[in-house]
Motif scaffolding. Structure first.
Motif, PDB file in Angstrom:
ATOM      1  N   LEU A  50       0.828  -1.213   0.000  1.00 36.95           N
ATOM      2  CA  LEU A  50       0.000   0.000   0.000  1.00 36.95           C
ATOM      3  C   LEU A  50       0.860   1.259   0.000  1.00 36.95           C
ATOM      4  N   TYR A  51       1.920   1.248   0.790  1.00 34.97           N
ATOM      5  CA  TYR A  51       2.830   2.398   0.820  1.00 34.97           C
ATOM      6  C   TYR A  51       3.442   2.615  -0.563  1.00 34.97           C
ATOM      7  N   ARG A  52       3.820   1.513  -1.216  1.00 34.20           N
ATOM      8  CA  ARG A  52       4.407   1.611  -2.548  1.00 34.20           C
ATOM      9  C   ARG A  52       3.426   2.215  -3.541  1.00 34.20           C
ATOM     10  N   GLY A  53       2.183   1.727  -3.543  1.00 34.84           N
ATOM     11  CA  GLY A  53       1.201   2.204  -4.512  1.00 34.84           C
ATOM     12  C   GLY A  53       0.692   3.604  -4.255  1.00 34.84           C
ATOM     13  N   ILE A  54       0.571   3.956  -2.962  1.00 32.71           N
ATOM     14  CA  ILE A  54      -0.022   5.250  -2.619  1.00 32.71           C
ATOM     15  C   ILE A  54       1.028   6.349  -2.477  1.00 32.71           C
ATOM     16  N   VAL A  55       2.220   5.996  -1.985  1.00 37.57           N
ATOM     17  CA  VAL A  55       3.215   7.036  -1.706  1.00 37.57           C
ATOM     18  C   VAL A  55       4.449   6.932  -2.601  1.00 37.57           C
ATOM     19  N   SER A  56       5.266   5.898  -2.396  1.00 36.38           N
ATOM     20  CA  SER A  56       6.593   5.882  -3.022  1.00 36.38           C
ATOM     21  C   SER A  56       6.570   5.719  -4.540  1.00 36.38           C
ATOM     22  N   GLU A  57       5.581   4.995  -5.084  1.00 34.10           N
ATOM     23  CA  GLU A  57       5.488   4.825  -6.537  1.00 34.10           C
ATOM     24  C   GLU A  57       4.132   5.273  -7.058  1.00 34.10           C
ATOM     25  N   ASN A  58       3.552   6.293  -6.436  1.00 33.54           N
ATOM     26  CA  ASN A  58       2.239   6.765  -6.867  1.00 33.54           C
ATOM     27  C   ASN A  58       2.283   7.090  -8.355  1.00 33.54           C
ATOM     28  N   PRO A  59       1.395   6.475  -9.143  1.00 37.07           N
ATOM     29  CA  PRO A  59       1.457   6.664 -10.602  1.00 37.07           C
ATOM     30  C   PRO A  59       1.358   8.115 -11.050  1.00 37.07           C
ATOM     31  N   LEU A  60       0.575   8.909 -10.343  1.00 36.66           N
ATOM     32  CA  LEU A  60       0.365  10.291 -10.757  1.00 36.66           C
ATOM     33  C   LEU A  60       1.393  11.240 -10.158  1.00 36.66           C
ATOM     34  N   PHE A  61       1.635  11.132  -8.862  1.00 36.59           N
ATOM     35  CA  PHE A  61       2.504  12.089  -8.179  1.00 36.59           C
ATOM     36  C   PHE A  61       3.983  11.738  -8.235  1.00 36.59           C
ATOM     37  N   ARG A  62       4.346  10.489  -8.425  1.00 40.66           N
ATOM     38  CA  ARG A  62       5.750  10.091  -8.428  1.00 40.66           C
ATOM     39  C   ARG A  62       6.244   9.710  -9.815  1.00 40.66           C
ATOM     40  N   ILE A  63       5.433   8.970 -10.568  1.00 41.01           N
ATOM     41  CA  ILE A  63       5.881   8.476 -11.879  1.00 41.01           C
ATOM     42  C   ILE A  63       5.327   9.352 -13.007  1.00 41.01           C
ATOM     43  N   ALA A  64       4.336  10.178 -12.700  1.00 35.97           N
ATOM     44  CA  ALA A  64       3.700  11.095 -13.661  1.00 35.97           C
ATOM     45  C   ALA A  64       3.093  10.366 -14.845  1.00 35.97           C
ATOM     46  N   LEU A  65       2.415   9.254 -14.571  1.00 36.84           N
ATOM     47  CA  LEU A  65       1.678   8.523 -15.604  1.00 36.84           C
ATOM     48  C   LEU A  65       0.189   8.818 -15.442  1.00 36.84           C
ATOM     49  N   GLY A  66      -0.528   8.815 -16.547  1.00 33.23           N
ATOM     50  CA  GLY A  66      -1.969   9.041 -16.498  1.00 33.23           C
ATOM     51  C   GLY A  66      -2.351  10.490 -16.296  1.00 33.23           C
ATOM     52  N   LEU A  67      -1.498  11.399 -16.753  1.00 39.21           N
ATOM     53  CA  LEU A  67      -1.788  12.826 -16.562  1.00 39.21           C
ATOM     54  C   LEU A  67      -3.005  13.292 -17.362  1.00 39.21           C
ATOM     55  N   CYS A  68      -3.212  12.730 -18.544  1.00 35.94           N
ATOM     56  CA  CYS A  68      -4.335  13.169 -19.384  1.00 35.94           C
ATOM     57  C   CYS A  68      -5.674  12.961 -18.680  1.00 35.94           C
ATOM     58  N   PRO A  69      -6.008  11.729 -18.239  1.00 36.54           N
ATOM     59  CA  PRO A  69      -7.294  11.578 -17.538  1.00 36.54           C
ATOM     60  C   PRO A  69      -7.312  12.311 -16.202  1.00 36.54           C
ATOM     61  N   ALA A  70      -6.158  12.420 -15.555  1.00 32.40           N
ATOM     62  CA  ALA A  70      -6.110  13.102 -14.266  1.00 32.40           C
ATOM     63  C   ALA A  70      -6.496  14.569 -14.411  1.00 32.40           C
ATOM     64  N   LEU A  71      -6.011  15.206 -15.446  1.00 31.45           N
ATOM     65  CA  LEU A  71      -6.289  16.623 -15.635  1.00 31.45           C
ATOM     66  C   LEU A  71      -7.657  16.857 -16.267  1.00 31.45           C
ATOM     67  N   ALA A  72      -8.080  15.944 -17.127  1.00 35.18           N
ATOM     68  CA  ALA A  72      -9.334  16.153 -17.853  1.00 35.18           C
ATOM     69  C   ALA A  72     -10.573  15.757 -17.049  1.00 35.18           C
ATOM     70  N   THR A  73     -10.468  14.725 -16.214  1.00 34.40           N
ATOM     71  CA  THR A  73     -11.660  14.227 -15.523  1.00 34.40           C
ATOM     72  C   THR A  73     -11.757  14.672 -14.074  1.00 34.40           C
ATOM     73  N   SER A  74     -10.804  15.454 -13.610  1.00 34.82           N
ATOM     74  CA  SER A  74     -10.811  15.845 -12.201  1.00 34.82           C
ATOM     75  C   SER A  74     -11.503  17.185 -11.966  1.00 34.82           C
ATOM     76  N   THR A  75     -12.544  17.478 -12.739  1.00 34.68           N
ATOM     77  CA  THR A  75     -13.270  18.734 -12.552  1.00 34.68           C
ATOM     78  C   THR A  75     -14.099  18.728 -11.274  1.00 34.68           C
ATOM     79  N   SER A  76     -14.385  17.533 -10.748  1.00 35.80           N
ATOM     80  CA  SER A  76     -15.090  17.416  -9.469  1.00 35.80           C
ATOM     81  C   SER A  76     -14.604  16.156  -8.768  1.00 35.80           C
ATOM     82  N   ALA A  77     -14.840  16.098  -7.473  1.00 39.66           N
ATOM     83  CA  ALA A  77     -14.417  14.936  -6.691  1.00 39.66           C
ATOM     84  C   ALA A  77     -15.155  13.675  -7.155  1.00 39.66           C
TER      85      ALA A  77
END
Length: 198
Positions: A9-36
């Motif tokens: 869990l630490y690996r997936g959420i913190v140390s290797e977080n796909p968005l915040f650490r590896i910067a993968l999946g930026l397109c859906p992250a930026l396009a679909t995050s208009t609301s929670a």
């Protein structure tokens, strides 16, 4: 094979977080995050697709010839994306309308294909399922955080409920520049906290 769930869990959420650490999946992250709500819906979709595709790819890893492994992975991923797409359309039509084309685009999301190639194709089924769950959860939490911040600063709401003591609208945060600004501020905060701990 023993799996340390806390470390995973630490690996997936913190140390290797796909968005915040590896910067993968930026397109859906930026396009679909208009609301929670939209961000959480996309995050849960990614968890489902990533977990199921990791499982099947791991099961078939020794049967898929090396020359066709990427097309085979894409077919497997596309199958699960189609299932998720149809389920969302049937049971959560408002979310389906909000996410639009971004649900089918999960097929080419770098996180899904990256985890298939880097992990599921080289590991047994149970660790691959755990990897899908923890990496998907890390992505979903990151996406929901960005969506929550954007929704709060654009409308003073969270998951559609008013939480600000006054009514305001900071429209920039709901637009594309707001996504980049929010992501940049969150990354800056994460880096600041990590540098402070070091």
């Amino acid at each position: 094979m023993s799996i340390n769930l806390k470390n995973e869990l630490y690996r997936g959420i913190v140390s290797e977080n796909p968005l915040f650490r590896i910067a993968l999946g930026l397109c859906p992250a930026l396009a679909t995050s208009t609301s929670a709500t939209n961000a959480l819906g996309m995050g849960l979709s990614v968890i489902a697709v990533l977990t199921c595709s990791n499982m099947v790819i791991s099961l078939l890893r020794n049967q898929i010839p090396g020359k066709v492994r990427i097309p085979a992975f894409i077919v497997i991923i596309a199958t699960f994306v189609t299932m998720v797409d149809l389920l969302i359309a049937a049971f959560v039509p408002t979310l389906y309308e909000a996410l639009g084309i971004f649900i089918p685009l999960i097929v080419v999301n770098c996180i899904i294909l990256g985890r298939a190639e880097a992990y599921a194709a080289k590991n047994e089924v149970l660790p691959s399922i755990v990897d899908g769950i923890v990496m998907g959860t890390g992505f979903a939490l990151a996406l929901t955080l960005i969506g929550s911040l954007r929704e709060f600063f654009s409308a003073g709401t969270l998951f559609g409920f008013a939480i600000a003591p006054f009514k305001y609208q900071f429209i920039l945060m709901i637009l594309a520049p707001g996504a980049f600004i929010t992501l940049g501020l969150v990354l800056a905060a994460i880096n600041f906290m990590q540098n402070k701990e070091a």
